[in-house]
Motif scaffolding. Structure first.
Motif, PDB file in Angstrom:
ATOM      1  N   SER A 191       0.825  -1.200   0.000  1.00 45.87           N
ATOM      2  CA  SER A 191       0.000   0.000   0.000  1.00 45.87           C
ATOM      3  C   SER A 191       0.865   1.258   0.000  1.00 45.87           C
ATOM      4  O   SER A 191       0.590   2.224  -0.727  1.00 45.87           O
ATOM      5  N   ILE A 192       1.910   1.274   0.830  1.00 45.16           N
ATOM      6  CA  ILE A 192       2.812   2.430   0.889  1.00 45.16           C
ATOM      7  C   ILE A 192       3.491   2.649  -0.452  1.00 45.16           C
ATOM      8  O   ILE A 192       3.605   3.784  -0.947  1.00 45.16           O
ATOM      9  N   ALA A 193       3.937   1.574  -1.079  1.00 45.58           N
ATOM     10  CA  ALA A 193       4.618   1.683  -2.375  1.00 45.58           C
ATOM     11  C   ALA A 193       3.670   2.197  -3.450  1.00 45.58           C
ATOM     12  O   ALA A 193       4.051   3.026  -4.291  1.00 45.58           O
ATOM     13  N   LYS A 194       2.424   1.725  -3.446  1.00 46.49           N
ATOM     14  CA  LYS A 194       1.451   2.199  -4.446  1.00 46.49           C
ATOM     15  C   LYS A 194       1.251   3.695  -4.338  1.00 46.49           C
ATOM     16  O   LYS A 194       1.189   4.401  -5.358  1.00 46.49           O
ATOM     17  N   ARG A 195       1.149   4.195  -3.116  1.00 51.52           N
ATOM     18  CA  ARG A 195       0.979   5.643  -2.942  1.00 51.52           C
ATOM     19  C   ARG A 195       2.211   6.402  -3.426  1.00 51.52           C
ATOM     20  O   ARG A 195       2.089   7.455  -4.055  1.00 51.52           O
ATOM     21  N   ALA A 196       3.386   5.866  -3.120  1.00 48.08           N
ATOM     22  CA  ALA A 196       4.612   6.544  -3.546  1.00 48.08           C
ATOM     23  C   ALA A 196       4.735   6.582  -5.058  1.00 48.08           C
ATOM     24  O   ALA A 196       5.117   7.619  -5.646  1.00 48.08           O
ATOM     25  N   VAL A 197       4.408   5.482  -5.711  1.00 47.96           N
ATOM     26  CA  VAL A 197       4.460   5.433  -7.174  1.00 47.96           C
ATOM     27  C   VAL A 197       3.450   6.396  -7.778  1.00 47.96           C
ATOM     28  O   VAL A 197       3.747   7.113  -8.754  1.00 47.96           O
TER      29      VAL A 197
END
Length: 393
Positions: free
Chosen positions: A380-386
């Motif tokens: 979830s954190i990575a999706k937001r960062a991307v």
């Protein structure tokens, strides 16, 4: 340190911790609900009970930032959160009901729960292929009938189910498991279900490594269980939106409590290496031991710092999805490291029942899984960062 924090610390160390030590953190061996009621009566008499609950329910009404040091002191003992009325799942359910319940529901469910007159459970997790880390897979279904709903399905790992007075049950009211949008993830509803509801059956305890949660972690089945319209919590098909009201704060209160437990493990290990001599000096003077001590101090400090960021956002009325995911993921792993290093510093004693460290390790390990496994939060954190990077922000 506030007066409430100080008094909670003293109460836990003087009244609760001896029982935790005597029964190796096993709440059922210590007396289960009988002990819960006795400890909560003592906490109530000391003016410490329900620091998180709203004032109109007899609580102290603390915000998220204010709760952190109080909850940490309570968590210093595995039985401490139960004693002062902030154990999961009741603490999270109090928060949810305070924000969502109708006046009638507050009277019937929230007020007695906040006063410790009953326990509750939150029934969401299901066996495969049902809802686990992916809530859109929710398969328990509620069908509309005259005057209410009929619920059918199966849940498991439902904390506190044995002996709970009522359940907050998540069931699909539209769409299909794995769907998207309003017909999928949005098609869930929360239902308030007293334990005596016909068709609601607590089937068994699911065996787990932890032993400090009263009521265990149970399998629950619903077979044509009727729920009247008056017991719908919030809006129909809006269950997942309301779940976010509960989940973010509940993840942070878990962090608060487990910080207290990890701190105890660290302090016990510190006392051991200061007193123990090896290789011609105190163990605490050895470089490798000093590195473990320093790393524990860093992990505890970083956990508290990330926790505060998330709690400030929650107190400001923000959803805080990213900050709570970051704080939960870091804390679950950092606090596990703290306890693991404490174990190592104590050698054989660290894996024995002579010290509390082994049982704290036993109890804290599941935190890397419940309320979202670390891997799901990282996704979830990575999706937001991307997404931010793609938007040029």
């Amino acid at each position: 340190m506030t007066d409430l924090t100080r008094r909670t610390r003293d109460f836990v160390k003087d009244t609760v911790l001896p029982l935790d030590d005597e029964f190796d953190g096993d709440i059922e061996a210590a007396g289960g609900d009988v002990l819960r009621r006795r400890l909560q009566e003592s906490a109530r008499g000391a003016g410490l009970f329900a620091p998180h609950a709203p004032a109109d329910c007899g609580g102290h009404g603390l915000g998220m930032v204010e709760r952190a040091p109080v909850f940490e002191e309570a968590g210093y003992s595995l039985f401490g959160p139960l004693a002062v009325g902030i154990a999961a799942p009741d603490e999270g359910n109090v928060h949810l009901l305070d924000h969502v319940a109708t006046d009638a529901q507050r009277t019937r469910y929230l007020q007695p729960l906040a006063r410790g007159e009953m326990r509750s459970a939150f029934a969401m997790t299901e066996p495969s292929p049902g809802a686990g880390s992916d809530p859109s897979a929710l398969s328990t279904r509620a069908t509309k009938v005259d005057g209410g709903w009929v619920v059918n399905g199966r849940k498991w790992f439902i904390t506190g189910a044995d002996g709970a007075s009522f359940f907050i049950t998540m069931a699909r009211t539209s769409g299909e498991p794995g769907g998207a949008g309003a017909a999928g993830a949005g098609g869930a509803t929360m239902f308030l279900m007293p334990t005596e509801t016909d068709g609601l059956d607590v089937v068994r305890h699911v065996g787990t490594v932890d032993r400090s949660m009263v009521g265990g972690h149970c399998e629950v089945r619903f077979a044509d269980a009727f729920v009247p319209d008056s017991e719908v919590l919030g809006g129909v098909d809006e269950g997942f939106r309301y779940a976010q009201v509960r989940l973010g704060p509940a993840r942070m209160t878990h962090v608060m409590r487990w910080t207290g437990a990890a701190r105890r493990a660290h302090e016990v290990a510190m006392r051991h290496v200061i007193a123990r001599e090896a290789f011609g000096s105190r163990m605490s003077d050895l470089g490798m031991v000093q590195q473990m001590i320093a790393d524990n101090e860093i992990d505890l400090a970083a956990t508290r710092a990330l926790l505060r960021v998330a709690c400030e956002e929650l107190d400001a009325g923000q959803r805080a999805s990213e900050s709570t995911s970051i704080a939960k993921t870091f804390a679950a792993e950092a606090l596990h490291r703290v306890v693991d290093r404490a174990t190592q510093m104590c050698g054989g004693l660290g894996v024995s029942t002579e010290l509390p460290i082994a049982r704290i390790a036993r109890e804290i390990r599941p935190f890397r899984i419940y309320d979202g496994p670390s891997e799901v939060h990282r996704w979830s954190i990575a999706k937001r960062a991307v997404r931010r990077a793609g938007e040029g922000r």
